[in-house]
Every structure is written in C-alpha cells, then in structure tokens.
Design a protein around this motif. Sequence first.
Motif, PDB file in Angstrom:
ATOM      1  N   ALA A  75      24.256   7.740  45.353  1.00  0.00           N
ATOM      2  CA  ALA A  75      25.099   8.627  46.152  1.00  0.00           C
ATOM      3  C   ALA A  75      25.661   7.942  47.389  1.00  0.00           C
ATOM      4  CB  ALA A  75      24.294   9.858  46.566  1.00  0.00           C
ATOM      5  N   LEU A  76      24.951   6.936  47.914  1.00  0.00           N
ATOM      6  CA  LEU A  76      25.296   6.358  49.210  1.00  0.00           C
ATOM      7  C   LEU A  76      25.937   4.986  49.145  1.00  0.00           C
ATOM      8  CD1 LEU A  76      25.080   6.807  52.306  1.00  0.00           C
ATOM      9  CD2 LEU A  76      22.856   5.666  52.209  1.00  0.00           C
ATOM     10  N   ARG A  77      25.576   4.185  48.154  1.00  0.00           N
ATOM     11  CA  ARG A  77      25.929   2.770  48.186  1.00  0.00           C
ATOM     12  C   ARG A  77      26.749   2.337  46.969  1.00  0.00           C
ATOM     13  NH1 ARG A  77      20.731   3.294  50.227  1.00  0.00           N
ATOM     14  NH2 ARG A  77      20.472   2.353  52.295  1.00  0.00           N
ATOM     15  N   GLU A  78      27.520   1.262  47.174  1.00  0.00           N
ATOM     16  CA  GLU A  78      28.163   0.575  46.056  1.00  0.00           C
ATOM     17  C   GLU A  78      27.101  -0.305  45.404  1.00  0.00           C
ATOM     18  OE1 GLU A  78      31.208   0.741  44.767  1.00  0.00           O
ATOM     19  OE2 GLU A  78      31.790   2.334  46.172  1.00  0.00           O
ATOM     20  N   LEU A  79      26.907  -0.141  44.110  1.00  0.00           N
ATOM     21  CA  LEU A  79      25.855  -0.851  43.403  1.00  0.00           C
ATOM     22  C   LEU A  79      26.448  -1.715  42.289  1.00  0.00           C
ATOM     23  CD1 LEU A  79      23.393   2.168  43.113  1.00  0.00           C
ATOM     24  CD2 LEU A  79      23.125   0.198  44.629  1.00  0.00           C
ATOM     25  N   PRO A  80      25.708  -2.744  41.866  1.00  0.00           N
ATOM     26  CA  PRO A  80      26.225  -3.624  40.802  1.00  0.00           C
ATOM     27  C   PRO A  80      26.059  -3.039  39.404  1.00  0.00           C
ATOM     28  CG  PRO A  80      24.088  -4.409  41.542  1.00  0.00           C
ATOM     29  CD  PRO A  80      24.448  -3.248  42.442  1.00  0.00           C
ATOM     30  N   TYR A  81      25.797  -1.760  39.306  1.00  0.00           N
ATOM     31  CA  TYR A  81      25.624  -1.087  38.016  1.00  0.00           C
ATOM     32  C   TYR A  81      26.007   0.374  38.192  1.00  0.00           C
ATOM     33  CZ  TYR A  81      21.292   0.022  40.490  1.00  0.00           C
ATOM     34  OH  TYR A  81      20.387   0.412  41.446  1.00  0.00           O
ATOM     35  N   ASP A  82      26.265   1.050  37.090  1.00  0.00           N
ATOM     36  CA  ASP A  82      26.557   2.482  37.105  1.00  0.00           C
ATOM     37  C   ASP A  82      25.248   3.233  36.898  1.00  0.00           C
ATOM     38  OD1 ASP A  82      27.224   5.194  36.112  1.00  0.00           O
ATOM     39  OD2 ASP A  82      29.282   4.465  36.194  1.00  0.00           O
ATOM     40  N   SER A  83      24.870   4.036  37.867  1.00  0.00           N
ATOM     41  CA  SER A  83      23.557   4.684  37.862  1.00  0.00           C
ATOM     42  C   SER A  83      23.412   5.763  36.799  1.00  0.00           C
ATOM     43  CB  SER A  83      23.273   5.290  39.234  1.00  0.00           C
ATOM     44  OG  SER A  83      23.247   4.290  40.219  1.00  0.00           O
ATOM     45  N   ILE A  84      24.511   6.113  36.150  1.00  0.00           N
ATOM     46  CA  ILE A  84      24.459   7.078  35.044  1.00  0.00           C
ATOM     47  C   ILE A  84      24.780   6.391  33.717  1.00  0.00           C
ATOM     48  CG2 ILE A  84      25.474   9.182  34.070  1.00  0.00           C
ATOM     49  CD1 ILE A  84      25.977  10.145  36.932  1.00  0.00           C
ATOM     50  N   LYS A  85      25.936   5.739  33.655  1.00  0.00           N
ATOM     51  CA  LYS A  85      26.420   5.203  32.388  1.00  0.00           C
ATOM     52  C   LYS A  85      25.633   4.000  31.888  1.00  0.00           C
ATOM     53  CE  LYS A  85      31.176   6.787  33.113  1.00  0.00           C
ATOM     54  NZ  LYS A  85      32.599   6.358  33.281  1.00  0.00           N
ATOM     55  N   ASP A  86      25.005   3.241  32.791  1.00  0.00           N
ATOM     56  CA  ASP A  86      24.266   2.051  32.381  1.00  0.00           C
ATOM     57  C   ASP A  86      22.794   2.333  32.073  1.00  0.00           C
ATOM     58  OD1 ASP A  86      26.560   0.591  32.685  1.00  0.00           O
ATOM     59  OD2 ASP A  86      26.042  -0.225  34.647  1.00  0.00           O
ATOM     60  N   VAL A  87      22.382   3.588  32.198  1.00  0.00           N
ATOM     61  CA  VAL A  87      20.970   3.957  32.050  1.00  0.00           C
ATOM     62  C   VAL A  87      20.739   4.713  30.742  1.00  0.00           C
ATOM     63  CG1 VAL A  87      19.090   5.346  33.020  1.00  0.00           C
ATOM     64  CG2 VAL A  87      20.609   4.048  34.535  1.00  0.00           C
ATOM     65  N   GLU A  88      19.718   4.299  29.999  1.00  0.00           N
ATOM     66  CA  GLU A  88      19.263   5.043  28.821  1.00  0.00           C
ATOM     67  C   GLU A  88      18.037   5.851  29.234  1.00  0.00           C
ATOM     68  OE1 GLU A  88      19.969   6.522  25.539  1.00  0.00           O
ATOM     69  OE2 GLU A  88      20.771   4.481  25.403  1.00  0.00           O
ATOM     70  N   PRO A  89      18.186   7.160  29.479  1.00  0.00           N
ATOM     71  CA  PRO A  89      17.043   7.956  29.915  1.00  0.00           C
ATOM     72  C   PRO A  89      16.038   8.138  28.781  1.00  0.00           C
ATOM     73  CG  PRO A  89      18.932   9.378  29.531  1.00  0.00           C
ATOM     74  CD  PRO A  89      19.410   7.959  29.344  1.00  0.00           C
ATOM     75  N   ILE A  90      14.761   8.034  29.103  1.00  0.00           N
ATOM     76  CA  ILE A  90      13.712   8.216  28.086  1.00  0.00           C
ATOM     77  C   ILE A  90      12.866   9.441  28.409  1.00  0.00           C
ATOM     78  CG2 ILE A  90      11.689   7.183  26.979  1.00  0.00           C
ATOM     79  CD1 ILE A  90      13.064   4.446  27.445  1.00  0.00           C
ATOM     80  N   SER A  91      12.228   9.486  29.586  1.00  0.00           N
ATOM     81  CA  SER A  91      11.467  10.682  29.943  1.00  0.00           C
ATOM     82  C   SER A  91      11.117  10.690  31.421  1.00  0.00           C
ATOM     83  CB  SER A  91      10.162  10.759  29.143  1.00  0.00           C
ATOM     84  OG  SER A  91       9.416  11.915  29.507  1.00  0.00           O
ATOM     85  N   LEU A  92      11.220  11.856  32.021  1.00  0.00           N
ATOM     86  CA  LEU A  92      10.580  12.066  33.323  1.00  0.00           C
ATOM     87  C   LEU A  92       9.080  12.016  33.120  1.00  0.00           C
ATOM     88  CD1 LEU A  92      12.747  15.045  34.592  1.00  0.00           C
ATOM     89  CD2 LEU A  92      12.541  12.855  35.771  1.00  0.00           C
ATOM     90  N   LEU A  93       8.361  11.520  34.125  1.00  0.00           N
ATOM     91  CA  LEU A  93       6.906  11.437  34.052  1.00  0.00           C
ATOM     92  C   LEU A  93       6.236  12.492  34.929  1.00  0.00           C
ATOM     93  CD1 LEU A  93       6.413   7.570  34.280  1.00  0.00           C
ATOM     94  CD2 LEU A  93       6.473   8.992  32.218  1.00  0.00           C
ATOM     95  N   LYS A  94       6.652  12.559  36.195  1.00  0.00           N
ATOM     96  CA  LYS A  94       5.992  13.474  37.119  1.00  0.00           C
ATOM     97  C   LYS A  94       6.945  13.861  38.239  1.00  0.00           C
ATOM     98  CE  LYS A  94       4.000   9.924  40.160  1.00  0.00           C
ATOM     99  NZ  LYS A  94       2.797   9.430  40.835  1.00  0.00           N
ATOM    100  N   ARG A  95       6.679  14.999  38.817  1.00  0.00           N
ATOM    101  CA  ARG A  95       7.388  15.474  39.999  1.00  0.00           C
ATOM    102  C   ARG A  95       6.365  15.761  41.096  1.00  0.00           C
ATOM    103  NH1 ARG A  95      12.705  16.932  39.468  1.00  0.00           N
ATOM    104  NH2 ARG A  95      13.539  17.239  37.369  1.00  0.00           N
ATOM    105  N   GLU A  96       6.787  15.511  42.325  1.00  0.00           N
ATOM    106  CA  GLU A  96       5.921  15.768  43.476  1.00  0.00           C
ATOM    107  C   GLU A  96       6.741  16.449  44.568  1.00  0.00           C
ATOM    108  OE1 GLU A  96       3.144  13.347  46.718  1.00  0.00           O
ATOM    109  OE2 GLU A  96       4.056  12.294  45.022  1.00  0.00           O
ATOM    110  N   SER A  97       6.215  17.541  45.077  1.00  0.00           N
ATOM    111  CA  SER A  97       6.939  18.272  46.111  1.00  0.00           C
ATOM    112  C   SER A  97       6.993  17.479  47.415  1.00  0.00           C
ATOM    113  CB  SER A  97       6.259  19.613  46.375  1.00  0.00           C
ATOM    114  OG  SER A  97       6.331  20.448  45.244  1.00  0.00           O
ATOM    115  N   LEU A  98       8.088  17.650  48.132  1.00  0.00           N
ATOM    116  CA  LEU A  98       8.179  17.121  49.491  1.00  0.00           C
ATOM    117  C   LEU A  98       7.664  18.175  50.464  1.00  0.00           C
ATOM    118  CD1 LEU A  98      11.650  15.350  49.615  1.00  0.00           C
ATOM    119  CD2 LEU A  98       9.427  14.281  49.945  1.00  0.00           C
ATOM    120  N   ILE A  99       7.053  17.716  51.523  1.00  0.00           N
ATOM    121  CA  ILE A  99       6.507  18.627  52.523  1.00  0.00           C
ATOM    122  C   ILE A  99       7.017  18.233  53.908  1.00  0.00           C
ATOM    123  CG2 ILE A  99       4.375  17.262  52.734  1.00  0.00           C
ATOM    124  CD1 ILE A  99       2.899  19.926  53.271  1.00  0.00           C
TER     125      ILE A  99
END
Length: 326
Positions: A107-131
Amino acid sequence: MTISRRHFIASLGALSLSAKAPAILAQGLGDYPNRPIKIIVPLAAGGGGDLTARQIAKLLTERMGSPVIVENKPGAGGSIGTSYALRTPADGYTLLMLSSSHTCNAALRELPYDSIKDVEPISLLKRESLILVGRNGLPAKNLPDLLEIAKKEPGKITYGSSGVGGITHLSMEHMTDLAGVKLNHIAYKGTGPALQDVLGGTIDLMFSSVAIVVPIINDQRAVGLAIADHRIPALPDVPTFKEAGVPEFKSDLWHAVAGPKGIPPEIVAKLNAELKAVLEMPEMQERIAAEGSQAVGSSPEEFQQTIENDIAQWKNVIQKTGIKAE
C-alpha cells in the motif's frame, strides 16, 4: 428417443474423462515432494513469524516425508526475502511465509514485485488481534475518555509504532481517522523499543500484538484499552473497539504461506490440505492459542481476498492521512 452415434461417443468420452479425473490429478502431482522444500521467511530469526514457520516446517516434514527447511532473508521491511522467493521456479519447492506487513508494504511503497499478481496464495495460518496499550498513569480510564482528551487537545497524546508504514502505525492512523482525533506519532525501529517507552512512561500509547502484552497488562505494568475483533480469555476485561465506541475499526496480524505465481494447482491443493492438517494437530493448536492467536487454515481464494482487501484498506488510510514512505 433416438441418440445419434456422435452424441453416444461424446457421452462415453465424457464418462471416461470423469472416471480418470482422480488419476489425472495424481499424475499432475507426480512424486511431489521428492526433494527438500524451503520456506523463505523475509524477517529476522526469532520473531513470531519465524517461530511459526519453524514449527510448521517440522510438522510438514513429518507428514510429507521430505525435509522442509526454513531460510531467513530479512531486510527492507520484508521485501528482500519476498522478492527473492517470488522469483524462484513455481514448482512448490520454494514457499514464502507472508504476514500483514506484505499488504502494508504494497500500500505504501514501490516494490520490485506485484504483491497480488506475483503471489500464489496457499493458506492463511493464523490471525492475532491487535490491542491498544496505554502507559500506567494515562489521564484516561478507557478509550472513550482518551478520545475525548485527544479531541480537546489535538496532538497532546503521543503514540509509538514499529516504524512509518508498519501495521502498528497504519492501524493507529486508521483508528484516529475513524474517531476524528489527532495524536502525535513517534516512529521507532521496531515494536520492542516502542513498548519499552510505553512501560517507562515516555509515550502514552501503542498498538501491539496480544501475545507480547498479555503478561504486561496482567502484571499491571500497562493498561489494555481496546482489542480488535473480539475479547480474549487471557484479557477478559479489555473491551473490543466496537464496545469502546469505534465499531468500524478493523485490523489484525496474520501469517500465511504462499509461493511464486504459477505453482501447479494440484501442488497448491496438496500443500493447502497438508497445512490445514498441521494446523489441526493438538500441539499446533496449543501453541497458537498460547500466543493469543487463532488457527485459520483458509482456502487459497480466501487468502487471496485477504491480501486484496487489506491492501485496499491501507491504501485508503494512507490516502486519507497523507502518510509518506521514509
């Protein structure tokens, strides 16, 4: 009813393909895995994502009969290791441990890859709440009182973050934007130094992962003001943001496994099933629960949606608040 010879043959062909579908799937997998699988962790060793990756690797090794090893490639907020992993062959032998930082960077930076198109999603592992954590002696007993002070004296309340554009920074800007208040941001080089200054009374607030601050709050060395999503048994008196008057607030920490785009779907399906099985093991469930996290085990499609939704949310926050990358 008369069936033509052409339609009869077509029907037999369809039945034949249907019967062979499982065999075709197995053939696509071949003998995968027949050599070590590597999980790239784009962060330094010893952090939450690294420890999770090592536990996952251990259990996958036992299940899949092939070594699964972890390699750390830290730097540039995780983009160095991510860039490396996304440029490896898409054969299922190099995987990538991703976290919420992946979407903040996108969201913030120019990166040397596409954070959506270059990624093959496999599985979320865990979520942790922010406090949201406050120092002892904070001139407010709860979040509504704190926001009232911030409205009367903009910029008086100080907060720390792990750095500009990190999840703790963007989450605070998201919260203050929703509440219509202005706080004074002090960026640190990591969560640890910021937390030390909260405990020392140098700054007033910060966002933190639950796992880090549960013992600190229970020992009354800091105050838990609000938690994202839901209350947790370890801190039963800390209300949610919805209960505290900021119902639209949404942010969490997540960890997941992905790979470079183009991994064969049969291998993605196998890895997804193996990761889900690992997450259901009692030792993994206990470890994740002890951290104050929740095991997820998502489909690749759900993981993809999480990436897209989070990037869109953080881009909106950045646009509204004028945050600039350093």
